[in-house]
Write a protein that holds these residues in place. Structure first.
Motif, PDB file in Angstrom:
ATOM      1  N   LYS A 108       0.834  -1.210   0.000  1.00  0.00           N
ATOM      2  CA  LYS A 108       0.000   0.000   0.000  1.00  0.00           C
ATOM      3  C   LYS A 108       0.868   1.260   0.000  1.00  0.00           C
ATOM      4  O   LYS A 108       1.840   1.320   0.765  1.00  0.00           O
ATOM      5  CB  LYS A 108      -0.838   0.037   1.281  1.00  0.00           C
ATOM      6  N   ALA A 109       0.503   2.228  -0.827  1.00  0.00           N
ATOM      7  CA  ALA A 109       1.245   3.501  -0.838  1.00  0.00           C
ATOM      8  C   ALA A 109       0.275   4.655  -0.675  1.00  0.00           C
ATOM      9  O   ALA A 109      -0.825   4.645  -1.241  1.00  0.00           O
ATOM     10  CB  ALA A 109       2.015   3.663  -2.139  1.00  0.00           C
ATOM     11  N   ALA A 139       1.769   7.234  -9.171  1.00  0.00           N
ATOM     12  CA  ALA A 139       0.560   6.429  -8.938  1.00  0.00           C
ATOM     13  C   ALA A 139       0.259   5.559 -10.161  1.00  0.00           C
ATOM     14  O   ALA A 139      -0.077   4.381 -10.045  1.00  0.00           O
ATOM     15  CB  ALA A 139      -0.618   7.355  -8.636  1.00  0.00           C
ATOM     16  N   TRP A 140       0.395   6.142 -11.347  1.00  0.00           N
ATOM     17  CA  TRP A 140       0.117   5.442 -12.608  1.00  0.00           C
ATOM     18  C   TRP A 140       0.947   4.157 -12.684  1.00  0.00           C
ATOM     19  O   TRP A 140       0.435   3.090 -13.008  1.00  0.00           O
ATOM     20  CB  TRP A 140       0.472   6.373 -13.765  1.00  0.00           C
ATOM     21  N   HIS A 141       2.240   4.278 -12.353  1.00  0.00           N
ATOM     22  CA  HIS A 141       3.124   3.104 -12.465  1.00  0.00           C
ATOM     23  C   HIS A 141       2.895   2.118 -11.322  1.00  0.00           C
ATOM     24  O   HIS A 141       2.854   0.911 -11.543  1.00  0.00           O
ATOM     25  CB  HIS A 141       4.588   3.551 -12.529  1.00  0.00           C
ATOM     26  N   LEU A 142       2.738   2.644 -10.098  1.00  0.00           N
ATOM     27  CA  LEU A 142       2.569   1.730  -8.962  1.00  0.00           C
ATOM     28  C   LEU A 142       1.302   0.905  -9.110  1.00  0.00           C
ATOM     29  O   LEU A 142       1.293  -0.295  -8.842  1.00  0.00           O
ATOM     30  CB  LEU A 142       2.540   2.507  -7.639  1.00  0.00           C
ATOM     31  N   GLY A 163       6.221  -0.428   8.477  1.00  0.00           N
ATOM     32  CA  GLY A 163       5.209   0.430   7.855  1.00  0.00           C
ATOM     33  C   GLY A 163       5.201   1.841   8.402  1.00  0.00           C
ATOM     34  O   GLY A 163       5.958   2.193   9.306  1.00  0.00           O
ATOM     35  N   VAL A 164       4.320   2.662   7.810  1.00  0.00           N
ATOM     36  CA  VAL A 164       4.186   4.059   8.227  1.00  0.00           C
ATOM     37  C   VAL A 164       2.730   4.312   8.604  1.00  0.00           C
ATOM     38  O   VAL A 164       1.819   3.947   7.851  1.00  0.00           O
ATOM     39  CB  VAL A 164       4.541   5.036   7.072  1.00  0.00           C
ATOM     40  N   THR A 165       2.536   4.925   9.749  1.00  0.00           N
ATOM     41  CA  THR A 165       1.186   5.339  10.131  1.00  0.00           C
ATOM     42  C   THR A 165       1.088   6.840   9.856  1.00  0.00           C
ATOM     43  O   THR A 165       1.897   7.626  10.353  1.00  0.00           O
ATOM     44  CB  THR A 165       0.936   5.040  11.625  1.00  0.00           C
ATOM     45  N   GLU A 222      -4.024   6.360   8.126  1.00  0.00           N
ATOM     46  CA  GLU A 222      -3.720   5.315   7.139  1.00  0.00           C
ATOM     47  C   GLU A 222      -2.448   4.608   7.571  1.00  0.00           C
ATOM     48  O   GLU A 222      -1.477   5.269   7.963  1.00  0.00           O
ATOM     49  CB  GLU A 222      -3.446   5.945   5.761  1.00  0.00           C
ATOM     50  N   THR A 223      -2.434   3.280   7.460  1.00  0.00           N
ATOM     51  CA  THR A 223      -1.176   2.558   7.680  1.00  0.00           C
ATOM     52  C   THR A 223      -0.746   1.974   6.336  1.00  0.00           C
ATOM     53  O   THR A 223      -1.508   1.242   5.698  1.00  0.00           O
ATOM     54  CB  THR A 223      -1.372   1.451   8.728  1.00  0.00           C
ATOM     55  N   VAL A 224       0.439   2.366   5.911  1.00  0.00           N
ATOM     56  CA  VAL A 224       0.881   2.012   4.552  1.00  0.00           C
ATOM     57  C   VAL A 224       2.316   1.473   4.573  1.00  0.00           C
ATOM     58  O   VAL A 224       3.043   1.649   5.550  1.00  0.00           O
ATOM     59  CB  VAL A 224       0.808   3.247   3.607  1.00  0.00           C
ATOM     60  N   ASP A 225       2.693   0.830   3.458  1.00  0.00           N
ATOM     61  CA  ASP A 225       4.075   0.350   3.330  1.00  0.00           C
ATOM     62  C   ASP A 225       5.014   1.473   2.909  1.00  0.00           C
ATOM     63  O   ASP A 225       6.214   1.414   3.141  1.00  0.00           O
ATOM     64  CB  ASP A 225       4.123  -0.767   2.272  1.00  0.00           C
ATOM     65  N   LEU A 226       4.431   2.493   2.240  1.00  0.00           N
ATOM     66  CA  LEU A 226       5.259   3.582   1.716  1.00  0.00           C
ATOM     67  C   LEU A 226       4.475   4.884   1.728  1.00  0.00           C
ATOM     68  O   LEU A 226       3.335   4.934   1.271  1.00  0.00           O
ATOM     69  CB  LEU A 226       5.632   3.235   0.258  1.00  0.00           C
ATOM     70  N   LEU A 227       5.118   5.930   2.246  1.00  0.00           N
ATOM     71  CA  LEU A 227       4.523   7.272   2.156  1.00  0.00           C
ATOM     72  C   LEU A 227       5.399   8.090   1.210  1.00  0.00           C
ATOM     73  O   LEU A 227       6.622   8.149   1.378  1.00  0.00           O
ATOM     74  CB  LEU A 227       4.487   7.950   3.528  1.00  0.00           C
TER      75      LEU A 227
END
Ligand SMILES: Cc1cc2nc3c(=O)[nH]c(=O)nc-3n(C[C@H](O)[C@H](O)[C@H](O)COP(=O)(O)OP(=O)(O)OC[C@H]3O[C@@H](n4cnc5c(N)ncnc54)[C@H](O)[C@@H]3O)c2cc1C
Length: 392
Positions: free
Chosen positions: A2-3, A16-19, A129-131, A140-145
């Protein structure tokens, strides 16, 4: 994976387009109340065009481009003093586009949600992860911000500290606005016309809907915006003649124009753990370098490329992304600084020298020389990966 991407400009949208095509779940937050319209024309070429090609955007870019045929320098009476025709390699390789049209083209092909009027309020991260606390109160809790939020980046401030550490102010302020005027728009036609006096530059180009875009670049030792932008432009440019008496009274209020200090962003690191920056937030080269949008797209592509190869742990990919981009960005920033006095001369002698150079560029073969000096050999950013001797 998740980003969360903060900023729906060219860098954020391209990433965003590529991810999302690489299987990431992506959410974008954008401070503006809606998709950003208005703006200014950019010359788009080099590595960004290579990325746009890979995204299948060339046909749309060709349709959207403005066929600028000549850059004309004029005097107070609007008479041409020098100029250069855009022909040959320059005309073939440089696409003059509105920034918003390029962003729209990427946006139209995105599935990821964009949440407007929202930004990042706080960040906490650990190894996995990043909160992220958002300004709308959600978490949001994500793998990448990703901070793709431009030169005054909020994500950069939260992860790396105050912006004063990273901004290099180039001593100029820029204002751009558009106004409807069929007669002036027709008169300008396909030319970019510009008037320069020491410390002040203004330019005009016509847009498709019978409107005219006006650009004002002025020397200012204080980077803070004037309290009343329209009044300040009138004070500084009001006596310069040409079309200014007609266009200055039609300067819109501050929320309907583009105004900023001209900065470069210089950083030695672009990521902290799982927080990474892309585009102007970490690598702004300024309008003097003329490659910011191109490098923003290239940076987004290189970041996605490294993440694609990295698997579940993105942190090494973030370091390799920076290592791949750093030299091209530093070279372009240096070029940008050397170009300030050509684009916005501060003395009459410099203006005379520039006019002379433009007359030389107008000679046969001059357009090729100009193309050679302006178009970077940066496409290997996209095609070449350096070897991994740095061990990142
Ligand atoms: C007058 C002018 C002429 C230029 N000419 C050229 C040119 O000829 N060629 C070229 O390649 N480049 C040119 N550039 C540079 C180019 O426009 C930028 O380098 C490029 O747009 C950077 O893209 P970006 O997505 O990184 O940042 P931006 O376009 O700044 O986008 C950042 C986005 O983040 C949003 N945002 C900001 N803060 C927050 C926040 N706190 N929270 C959430 N969202 C936020 C903003 O609203 C925006 O949508 C020019 C720039 C200017 C000003």
């Amino acid at each position: 994976m998740k980003a969360l991407i903060c900023g729906a400009g060219i860098a954020g949208l391209t990433l965003a387009w590529h991810l999302e095509r690489d299987g990431w779940e992506v959410k974008i937050v954008e401070r503006a109340p809606r998709f950003r319209k208005g703006g200014y024309m950019i010359d788009f070429y080099g590595p960004g065009m290579e990325v746009a090609d890979r995204m299948g955007l060339r046909p749309r870019i060709v349709r959207m481009r403005y066929p600028i045929t000549e850059i004309e320098y004029v005097d107070h009476a609007g008479r041409k003093t020098s100029g250069v025709r855009i022909t040959g390699e320059l005309a073939e390789q440089v696409f003059s586009l509105m920034r918003e049209d390029l962003a729209q083209a990427v946006h139209d092909d995105l599935r990821s949600p964009i949440v407007y009027e929202t930004s990042v309020a706080g960040i906490e991260q650990n190894a996995s992860g990043v909160t992220v606390q958002l300004t709308d109160g959600t978490v949001e809790t994500v793998d990448l911000l990703v901070g793709a939020d431009g030169t005054h980046s909020r994500v950069r401030e939260l992860a790396f500290g105050p912006k004063e550490r990273y901004l290099r102010y180039l001593g100029r302020q820029i204002t751009v606005y558009t106004l409807r005027d069929e007669r002036l728009s027709r008169e300008i036609g396909t030319r970019y016309r510009t008037l320069t006096v020491p410390g002040l530059m203004t330019g005009a180009y016509a847009l498709r809907d019978d409107s005219l875009a006006m650009l004002f670049l002025r020397r200012a030792s204080d980077p803070r915006p004037p309290a009343d932008i329209a009044a300040e432009l009138t004070r500084q440019y009001g006596h310069l003649g040409w079309i200014l008496p007609e266009v200055l009274p039609r300067c819109p209020p501050a929320d309907q124009l583009y105004h900023d200090q001209v900065n470069q962003v210089e950083m030695t690191e672009w990521s902290r753990g799982r927080v990474v920056l892309v585009g102007d937030a970490c690598q702004a080269v300024s309008l003097f370098a003329g490659h910011g949008a191109s490098l923003a797209m290239a940076g987004a592509w290189v970041l996605a490329d490294e993440l694609r190869r990295a698997g579940d742990d993105p942190t090494g990919a973030l370091l390799r992304y920076h290592a791949r981009m750093a030299k091209a960005v530093a070279d372009t920033q240096r070029f940008g600084r050397s170009f300030i006095e050509w684009m916005a001369p501060s003395t009459r002698r410099r203006i005379v020298a520039r006019d002379l150079l433009m007359r030389l560029a107008a000679l046969p073969g001059g357009s090729r020389l100009l193309a050679g000096s302006l178009i970077p050999a940066g496409t290997d950013l996209i095609t070449k990966r350096p070897d991994n001797r740095a061990g990142v």
